[in-house]
Design a protein around this motif. Structure first.
Motif, PDB file in Angstrom:
ATOM      1  N   UNK A   1       6.521  -0.633   4.508  1.00  0.00           N
ATOM      2  CA  UNK A   1       7.594   0.164   3.904  1.00  0.00           C
ATOM      3  C   UNK A   1       7.166   0.955   2.673  1.00  0.00           C
ATOM      4  N   UNK A   2       6.099   0.537   1.991  1.00  0.00           N
ATOM      5  CA  UNK A   2       5.700   1.205   0.747  1.00  0.00           C
ATOM      6  C   UNK A   2       4.809   2.417   0.978  1.00  0.00           C
TER       7      UNK A   2
ATOM      8  N   UNK B   1       5.047   4.340  16.291  1.00  0.00           N
ATOM      9  CA  UNK B   1       4.209   4.465  15.100  1.00  0.00           C
ATOM     10  C   UNK B   1       5.056   4.810  13.869  1.00  0.00           C
ATOM     11  N   UNK B   2       5.953   5.767  14.009  1.00  0.00           N
ATOM     12  CA  UNK B   2       6.765   6.200  12.875  1.00  0.00           C
ATOM     13  C   UNK B   2       7.726   5.143  12.389  1.00  0.00           C
TER      14      UNK B   2
ATOM     15  N   UNK C   1       0.829  -1.201   0.000  1.00  0.00           N
ATOM     16  CA  UNK C   1       0.000   0.000   0.000  1.00  0.00           C
ATOM     17  C   UNK C   1       0.867   1.256   0.000  1.00  0.00           C
ATOM     18  N   UNK C   2       0.559   2.182  -0.935  1.00  0.00           N
ATOM     19  CA  UNK C   2       1.328   3.416  -1.066  1.00  0.00           C
ATOM     20  C   UNK C   2       0.552   4.642  -0.597  1.00  0.00           C
TER      21      UNK C   2
ATOM     22  N   UNK D   1       8.489   3.658   7.555  1.00  0.00           N
ATOM     23  CA  UNK D   1       9.749   4.344   7.228  1.00  0.00           C
ATOM     24  C   UNK D   1       9.701   5.159   5.932  1.00  0.00           C
ATOM     25  N   UNK D   2       8.770   4.849   5.042  1.00  0.00           N
ATOM     26  CA  UNK D   2       8.714   5.555   3.765  1.00  0.00           C
ATOM     27  C   UNK D   2       7.717   6.701   3.731  1.00  0.00           C
TER      28      UNK D   2
END
Length: 445
Positions: free
Chosen positions: A408-409, A427-428, A388-389, A432-433
């Motif tokens: 990651x996406x 949460x952050x 998912x982006x 990462x992306x």
């Protein structure tokens, strides 16, 4: 086919021309009188005259109603006038917004006078005019446009009035791929007659209420279909059966003009769809459910827009589907069947009534998801959404937003206008992306 107040008279100095004159009250059987001088004929040769001289015009709608009989009587022809034919520029003939009438269009596309121009037309645009004629009769104008790939006839007054076109619904070899007849008073597709070569058709806002059983057989090569803005309403009874007598209701009675039924003996208003369809827009069509055969018939479907309908249960879809828009409906639950859409990359289900979201039911290929304006209270982002982006969950009732897996996406997350009081620890690190994060309009203190 002349009106009663007109007659044909041979021109004195122009043997291959004809002149129109009023009968001046004489009986229809009055003898023909000598014509005006040729110079006067030249000045008065208007569009009405050329309309009568055009061989195509002798194939009138009345002739079509008589089982396609053609009047083969040879009439003299008038010399062409350069300004009458439509001349394409770089393959495109744009006659849109020209206030064209049926007669004027016939002159610009005359098969005898304008053959050189017709051969060069790749795209024809006659949209936003006053063309008022039967759709099949309109297509007789296109018979000799053998190289035309695209026709836009939207925003006119086209109808389908011929009751039985089967005896003459055969088109010559044609390359037509795109046809736009949206925003016309078509009303019914029962006697639709079009070239089978068409791959994309726009029937939006044509007041049709049914896709008949023979539709799929007529357009076997159709890949893109737009029918938004029509109303495929389920009815309890057919109009021809069990008709009840009209009576005046007693005082205090609530009168319902129209209602949609999910089940009816007469059948679904969507009776057929071409099995090669890949792109289907059916937004704002009063649809309450899809027919049972839908997923098994349109097995090549890639894009489906069912937004702004009255669907309450997520239907079954073909596994080939890549883009699904079912926003602005009445769906309350995302069913497990969604997981079977292994190719789905875009899912729009905003403005429904969904209260709970289980991300493990989402397809693993999903890249864009819009869940905004629902009633979701808790959202847990799991590793099931690893591809998912973009995710939009704004305008819900979310009080708890957590990242329970590594995503990651994910680069864009809109969780604005919810009830989120804080973000959980870590949460952050799970996202990462992330490049865009909207938390405005929440309860963070």
């Amino acid at each position: 086919d002349l009106p009663s107040h007109l007659k044909l008279s041979p021109a004195g100095k122009a043997p291959r021309s004809l002149q129109l004159s009023r009968n001046s009250g004489r009986s229809s059987g009055a003898a023909l009188e000598p014509s005006a001088p040729a110079e006067e004929l030249s000045r008065s040769r208007d569009r009405s005259l050329l309309q009568i001289l055009s061989p195509r015009l002798r194939r009138s709608p009345g002739n079509f109603l008589r089982k396609g009989e053609r009047n083969t009587t040879a009439l003299p022809t008038a010399p062409p006038e350069p300004t009458l034919c439509g001349t394409p520029i770089n393959g495109t003939l744009n006659l849109s917004h020209s206030n064209l009438t049926q007669d004027e269009l016939m002159l610009k596309l005359d098969e005898d006078l304008c053959k050189a121009q017709l051969d060069r037309i790749l795209e024809l645009d006659i949209s936003h005019n006053n063309v008022e004629m039967d759709l099949l009769y309109l297509f007789t104008l296109f018979f000799h446009m053998e190289n035309t790939l695209s026709i836009d006839a939207s925003f006119n007054k086209l109808t389908i009035n011929i009751l039985d076109p089967s005896s003459f619904c055969e088109f010559p070899s044609h390359q037509l791929l795109f046809l736009n007849i949206s925003n016309n008073p078509i009303n019914s597709l029962d006697t639709l007659c079009l070239p089978s070569s068409i791959k994309e058709i726009d029937l939006s806002f044509t007041n049709i209420s049914q896709i008949p059983l023979n539709f799929a057989k007529k357009l076997v090569n159709l890949e893109k279909m737009h029918v938004q803005g029509n109303h495929f309403i389920y009815r309890a009874f057919s109009e021809s059966e069990n008709a009840l007598p009209m009576c005046t209701p007693p005082p205090g009675t609530v009168h319902i003009n129209a209602i949609s039924f999910v089940r009816k003996e007469v059948g679904t208003p969507i009776e057929s769809l071409p099995d090669k369809v890949k792109h289907l827009r059916m937004s704002n069509c009063s649809i309450v459910e899809l027919p049972e055969w839908f997923a098994d018939t349109v097995e090549e479907l890639l894009f489906l827009d069912l937004s702004s309908n009255f669907i309450s249960v997520l239907p079954n879809f073909p596994p080939s589907l890549q883009h699904l828009d079912i926003s602005n409906n009445d769906i309350k639950v995302i069913s497990p069947s969604l997981k079977s859409l292994s190719n789905l990359t875009v899912f729009r289900i905003q403005n429904n009534k969904i209260m709970g979201v289980h991300t493990e039911l989402f397809p693993s290929a999903l890249k864009k998801c819009d869940l905004s304006k629902n009633k979701v209270k808790v959202l847990s982002l799991t590793s099931a959404l690893e591809k998912l982006e973009h995710l939009n969950v704004s305008g819900n009732l979310i009080t708890c937003l957590e990242a329970a897996g590594h995503l990651p996406a994910l680069t864009s997350l809109d969780s604005s206008h919810n009830l989120i009081p804080e973000l959980p620890d870590g949460f952050g690190a799970s996202l990462p992306g992330l490049k865009y994060f909207n938390l405005s309009g929440n309860k963070i203190s």
